[in-house]
Design a protein around this motif. Structure first.
Motif, mmCIF file in Angstrom:
data_model
loop_
_atom_site.group_PDB
_atom_site.id
_atom_site.type_symbol
_atom_site.label_atom_id
_atom_site.label_comp_id
_atom_site.label_asym_id
_atom_site.label_seq_id
_atom_site.Cartn_x
_atom_site.Cartn_y
_atom_site.Cartn_z
ATOM 1 N N CYS A 1 53.469 -22.630 23.752
ATOM 2 C CA CYS A 1 54.385 -24.068 24.256
ATOM 3 C C CYS A 1 53.877 -25.084 23.732
ATOM 4 N N TYR A 2 52.781 -25.679 23.233
ATOM 5 C CA TYR A 2 52.450 -26.714 22.323
ATOM 6 C C TYR A 2 53.715 -26.935 21.257
ATOM 7 N N THR B 1 56.680 -27.963 23.273
ATOM 8 C CA THR B 1 57.242 -28.757 23.457
ATOM 9 C C THR B 1 57.133 -30.287 22.398
ATOM 10 N N MET C 1 60.307 -32.716 21.947
ATOM 11 C CA MET C 1 59.748 -34.863 22.542
ATOM 12 C C MET C 1 60.187 -35.193 20.613
ATOM 13 N N ALA D 1 51.859 -34.140 23.600
ATOM 14 C CA ALA D 1 52.698 -32.681 23.429
ATOM 15 C C ALA D 1 51.418 -31.717 24.281
ATOM 16 N N SER E 1 51.493 -31.861 27.761
ATOM 17 C CA SER E 1 52.856 -32.166 28.545
ATOM 18 C C SER E 1 53.267 -30.356 28.798
ATOM 19 N N CYS E 2 52.547 -29.923 27.713
ATOM 20 C CA CYS E 2 52.687 -28.639 27.761
ATOM 21 C C CYS E 2 51.995 -27.541 29.250
#
Length: 145
Positions: free
Chosen positions: A57-58, A61, A65, A120, A123-124
């Motif tokens: 996920c990180y 993301t 970005m 990030a 936001s993940c």
């Protein structure tokens, strides 16, 4: 609001130290308790899967970005570490450490990229789901080629 469902089928045919399976649309693997917890260590386990969910996920993301910010990268790699505390038979997932390594094409992007590396994580979707339960730490390495 748009909702999406992900589906998983699990099969556990035996007792504690047996081996089961999980199947999703794109993941088919054996599962068992890891050897560090006195299990057979066959396939993956919940601890690795949580770490994998947080890491993928990180990094996805962060890549999104960077793309939206028109930042060109030469490469983006990462290692992640999950730290689990086992005290008196109680198992607690304490911390995840992401160590992204981002090689940029231009020095001019270093400042914005450095901010995005931090942003990030918050936001993940998986990081947000873990917030307040598992600490997530970043040890980023940014450089320009």
């Amino acid at each position: 609001m748009a909702l999406h469902s992900f589906h998983l089928t699990a099969n556990w045919p035996g007792l504690r130290n047996d081996v089961g399976t999980i199947n999703t649309a794109n993941l088919h693997t054996k599962i068992s308790i890891p050897p560090e917890m006195d299990g057979p260590g066959i396939g993956t386990n919940p601890d690795e899967m949580l770490l994998g969910a947080a890491a993928t996920c990180y990094i996805i993301t962060l890549a999104a970005m960077l793309e939206r910010s028109n930042i060109e990268k030469e490469c983006l790699t990462m290692t992640s570490e999950g730290i689990v505390d086992i005290t008196k038979g109680i198992i607690t997932y304490k911390k995840i450490i992401h160590r992204p390594h981002l090689v940029l094409c231009s020095e001019k992007d270093l400042g914005v990229a450095s901010k995005l590396v931090q942003k990030a994580e918050s936001s993940c979707m998986i990081s947000r789901a873990l917030k307040g339960n598992v600490e997530i730490e970043l040890e980023a390495n940014l450089e320009v080629n």
